[in-house]
Design an enzyme around this catalytic site. Structure first.
Site, short mmCIF file in Angstrom:
data_model
loop_
_atom_site.label_atom_id
_atom_site.label_comp_id
_atom_site.label_asym_id
_atom_site.label_seq_id
_atom_site.Cartn_x
_atom_site.Cartn_y
_atom_site.Cartn_z
N ASP A 1 0.86 -1.18 0.00
CA ASP A 1 0.00 0.00 0.00
C ASP A 1 0.90 1.23 0.00
O ASP A 1 2.13 1.11 -0.04
CB ASP A 1 -0.97 -0.01 1.20
CG ASP A 1 -2.33 0.60 0.83
OD1 ASP A 1 -2.34 1.77 0.40
OD2 ASP A 1 -3.35 -0.08 0.97
N HIS B 1 -2.99 3.06 -4.68
CA HIS B 1 -2.33 2.69 -3.42
C HIS B 1 -0.92 2.17 -3.67
O HIS B 1 -0.51 1.12 -3.16
CB HIS B 1 -3.18 1.66 -2.66
CG HIS B 1 -4.40 2.26 -2.04
ND1 HIS B 1 -4.36 3.20 -1.04
CD2 HIS B 1 -5.73 2.07 -2.30
CE1 HIS B 1 -5.59 3.55 -0.69
NE2 HIS B 1 -6.44 2.89 -1.45
N GLU C 1 -9.96 2.59 -5.08
CA GLU C 1 -9.53 3.96 -4.79
C GLU C 1 -8.34 4.41 -5.66
O GLU C 1 -7.30 4.79 -5.14
CB GLU C 1 -9.17 4.08 -3.30
CG GLU C 1 -10.36 3.79 -2.40
CD GLU C 1 -10.05 3.87 -0.92
OE1 GLU C 1 -10.88 4.40 -0.18
OE2 GLU C 1 -8.97 3.39 -0.50
C1 ACM Z 1 -10.85 -0.54 0.87
O1 ACM Z 1 -11.33 -0.53 2.00
N1 ACM Z 1 -10.28 0.55 0.39
C2 ACM Z 1 -10.92 -1.71 0.01
#
Ligand code: ACM
Ligand code: ZN
Length: 765
Positions: free
Chosen positions: A197, A270, A334
């Site tokens: 991440d 991410h 995201e």
């Molecule tokens: C997430 O909680 N962004 C998958």
């Protein structure tokens, strides 16, 4: 070092176990979580002896480690192991045989005075029979025994998962192994390991050394909740990674417990940590630094650069060698499209492939990776945003933003794992108590997670078959330690386990919470200090027929009584006993405590009510509050005398996403009005913005209004009280207009998206 720690852990546990079991053994019924399909009692008891043997009948001895270490820990017993039938009157017999026609992972368990027999059509079934046995054993008077039970059991869902984020915070291998033990104990069969991440890359990739030297570390870490500004940092370098050897060890450890480890390598978003190591993979070329705070970051892998794909392919080449799981999780959530929109390479790629927008570019990205993995006989699983721009054939969707993604995917005949954040995210608060340690936001008490039904009612039976299971997610931004992580996981993970395994009709919260209480000592024996606040006092506040706040208190603890005061004084066992809803007539501080057998248990409850002229009066809203967390379902919360707190998860705030707020309060009769006030929540790091403008207007007839207040600039983080004293006015109706910030401006968190406008309590005096 890890080995030594484990030995110490088991010695400690063995030492503690007598005391722990004494409490556990007081429970009379057999309390199994998840609830078995069918359970009956035959009145007999099986007692373990030093001579007790286990007949494995071909089951690998590796699958027995968990059971054996449990017996050793609790009763210092070591079972004799036979692989063929041997005459022994005190035996545990495992038999691989599908005579009961149970599905995979199902088992039949029969305990009588001289034998315990587990029959299953699969090794995993035999293993789960043993796990049930662990929960059924009692240790009392130096004797280990099992009540005579007969169980026929099978799982409802084939995928039962827990996710763990090790990027935001890392945990030692031995802690992960302990958690895998617990997953096995509760029949969870998938460990989704979120390895990469923005804040750190945690899996060794030998061909990419900078992932170890650069991406695995961040310079410092945010202190406290991200909503609090200015952000403060601890100034300490943080990081590390799991070596391939450690990861393989965990994979094997999990496999011995019938758990599949699904690795997650996040893309295309991410990715900040990876970009810090290899800046050429980003659209701008960097420089980038591993993130030190939490959120969604604009810098993502460049989708127009071939290097991105060769990098990811090399990473995945090594990942598939470590992790034999059929699924590889590729993230997909995201991913802001800002950089792609401005990047010549990304735009060129879109032109060449005639892609209509950046969502289709993301779909191309995921498809390409999916094809690469298909060549290695692996399937992809991704968060629900992989639906944007078109779902890749064969992809499984993990539905987290809500259930909609899962519903859409199932309707398109794709497999789905349900993991909606509002129900099964274990980083949410489990209590609204003000002393609860900081968490991500949201409110998911044990009862709420337990209430979740993974198959959405809108799906027909054929579509429902695509819902393969359910998973709880452990995001660790606010879990820097093993102790905190365990506090957040347990006992809520047990609710997930029962939801994932047990038949829908076997589930009952009152029965479940009784079982949880009886299993706390068992958890303690495994070294887990679970949250035990699920019985604490909770409340609801309604408006009574007389227009006053009516406070209802409750606790799920059997036999306990709630005592309370309404004048701010401390509660004692002599204070009034709560028997029925309390009407709050005046501004008051209510204190309440829970007593069991005369002893105070759980934390004290406290709530302050402010009684003013608008309390209980009808409110008409012009716009419907947005769905989700900030739609309380009625307008009572705006006039119930209770102020929403800065935790914003208390169901006291009414929220509008991108919309303006316009409400009219009817005081019932024309009267003097001297003060009007409202609260707004200003947390840009939670995408909550103060209004652009607030206007208050008054009227005697509800038709012609006179403006009495207007303000356009608001400062301050957190709760803003926008109030005013007005020259003495007479009014029956009060109109409140608050203009939403609208679109979050550039440079701010969530830029380009809709701002939330959170409002609570109209105060009129
Ligand atoms: C997430 O909680 N962004 C998958
Ligand atoms: Zn690009």
């Amino acid at each position: 070092m890890i080995v030594i720690k484990r030995v110490v852990f088991y010695l400690l546990m063995a030492w503690c176990s007598v005391a722990a079991q004494a409490v556990y053994a007081q429970q009379t019924a057999v309390n199994i979580i998840p609830q078995p399909d069918h359970i009956a009692d035959n009145g007999q008891t099986f007692t373990f002896k030093p001579s007790t043997a286990i007949l494995l009948n071909g089951m690998p001895v590796n699958n027995l480690h968990f059971f054996n270490s449990y017996l050793k820990q609790v009763a210092n017993l070591r079972l004799k192991v036979y692989n063929r039938a041997a005459l022994n009157p005190n035996q545990i017999r495992l038999r691989l045989d599908n005579k009961f026609d149970l599905p995979a992972e199902g088992y039949h368990l029969k305990v009588t005075v001289d034998s315990i027999v587990i029959i299953a059509g699969s090794r995993s079934g035999l293993f789960y029979g043993l796990q049930t046995l662990v929960q059924a054993t009692r240790y009392k008077g130096k004797k280990l025994s099992v009540p005579g039970i007969e169980i026929k059991d099978k799982p409802r869902f084939s995928y039962r998962g827990m996710h763990l984020d090790v990027s935001r915070h890392m945990f030692p291998v031995n802690a992960i192994k302990k958690w895998i033990d617990l997953l096995a104990l509760y029949k969870i069969n998938t460990f989704h390991w979120h390895l990469t991440d923005d804040q750190g890359w945690r899996i060794e990739i030998k061909s990419m050394p900078r992932l170890q030297t650069v991406a695995a570390y961040r310079n410092e870490t945010l202190i406290g909740h991200k909503k609090e500004v200015p952000h403060q940092f601890d100034g300490k370098r943080y990081g590390g990674y799991y070596t391939q050897q450690e990861a393989r060890d965990i994979v094997q450890y999990a496999k011995d417990r019938h758990i599949t480890v699904v690795p997650e390598i996040e893309m295309p978003g991410h990715a900040t940590a990876a970009l810090a190591a290899y800046p050429a993979l980003g659209c701008t070329g960097g420089p980038y630094a591993t993130a030190t705070y939490w959120g969604v970051f604009n810098d993502v892998y460049c989708a127009g650069n071939e290097q991105t794909f060769s990098f990811l392919e090399k990473v995945l080449d090594e990942v598939v060698e470590i992790f034999p799981s059929e699924y590889i999780h590729i993230g997909g959530d995201e991913c802001p499209k800002d950089r792609w929109k401005a990047c010549p390479k990304c735009q060129q790629r879109m032109k060449e492939l005639q892609l209509g927008n950046e969502h289709e570019l993301q779909s191309y990205f995921i498809k390409r990776i999916s094809n690469y993995l298909a060549g290695k006989k692996r399937r992809i699983i991704g968060w629900d945003e992989i639906l944007e721009g078109g779902l890749t054939p064969g992809a499984t969707v993990m539905s987290w933003t809500g259930e909609e993604g899962g519903i859409k995917a199932a309707q398109q005949q794709h497999d789905v794992i349900m993991t909606p954040e509002k129900y099964v995210y274990l980083d949410y608060y489990q209590s609204l108590h003000p002393t609860e340690p900081v968490a991500a936001g949201g409110y998911t008490p044990l009862k709420k997670i337990y209430s979740y039904e993974p198959v959405p009612a809108v799906l027909n039976s054929q579509e429902s078959n695509f819902i393969k299971g359910v998973q709880a997610n452990v995001w660790t931004e606010y879990m820097p330690t093993v102790i905190k992580a365990e506090y957040m996981m347990f006992p809520r993970l047990l609710a997930l386990a029962e939801m994932a395994w047990s038949a829908k009709e076997e589930r009952s919260y009152p029965k479940f919470v009784n079982k949880v209480r009886s299993q706390l000592p068992l958890l303690k024996q495994f070294g887990i200090k679970a949250a035990d606040n699920f019985d604490e006092i909770t409340d609801t506040v309604e408006i009574s027929a007389g227009g006053l706040p009516m406070l209802k208190l409750r606790s799920t603890l059997p036999g306990a009584s709630i005592h309370y005061t309404t004048n701010g004084t401390a509660v004692t066992s002599g204070s009034e006993v709560y028997t029925s809803p309390v009407n709050i007539k005046n501004t008051a501080k209510v204190n309440a405590s829970l007593f069991l057998n005369g002893k105070r248990v759980q934390r004290n409850y406290q709530k302050s009510f402010t009684i003013h002229k608008a309390v209980g009066k009808p409110v008409t809203l012009q716009s419907v509050p947005s769905g989700g967390s900030y739609n309380p379902g009625n307008t009572n919360i705006l006039v119930n005398g209770l102020f929403g707190t800065d935790r914003y998860n208390d169901n006291q705030w009414l929220g509008l996403s991108g919309q303006d707020f316009l409400a009219v309060i009817d005081l019932g009769a024309v009267q003097a009005v001297r003060q009007i006030g409202t609260h707004f929540l200003n947390y840009h790091w939670q995408k909550m913005w103060a209004p652009q403008k607030v206007v208050y207007a008054v009227s005697t007839d509800g038709k012609s209004y006179r403006q009495v207040f207007e303000q356009s600039h608001f400062t301050g983080n957190g709760i803003l009280t926008i109030g005013t004293s007005i020259p003495s006015a007479r009014a029956r109706y009060i109109k409140i207009t608050a203009t939403n910030q609208g679109i979050i401006p550039a440079g701010e968190y969530g830029a380009g998206g809709k701002a939330w406008l959170l409002v609570d309590e109209f105060i009129v005096n």
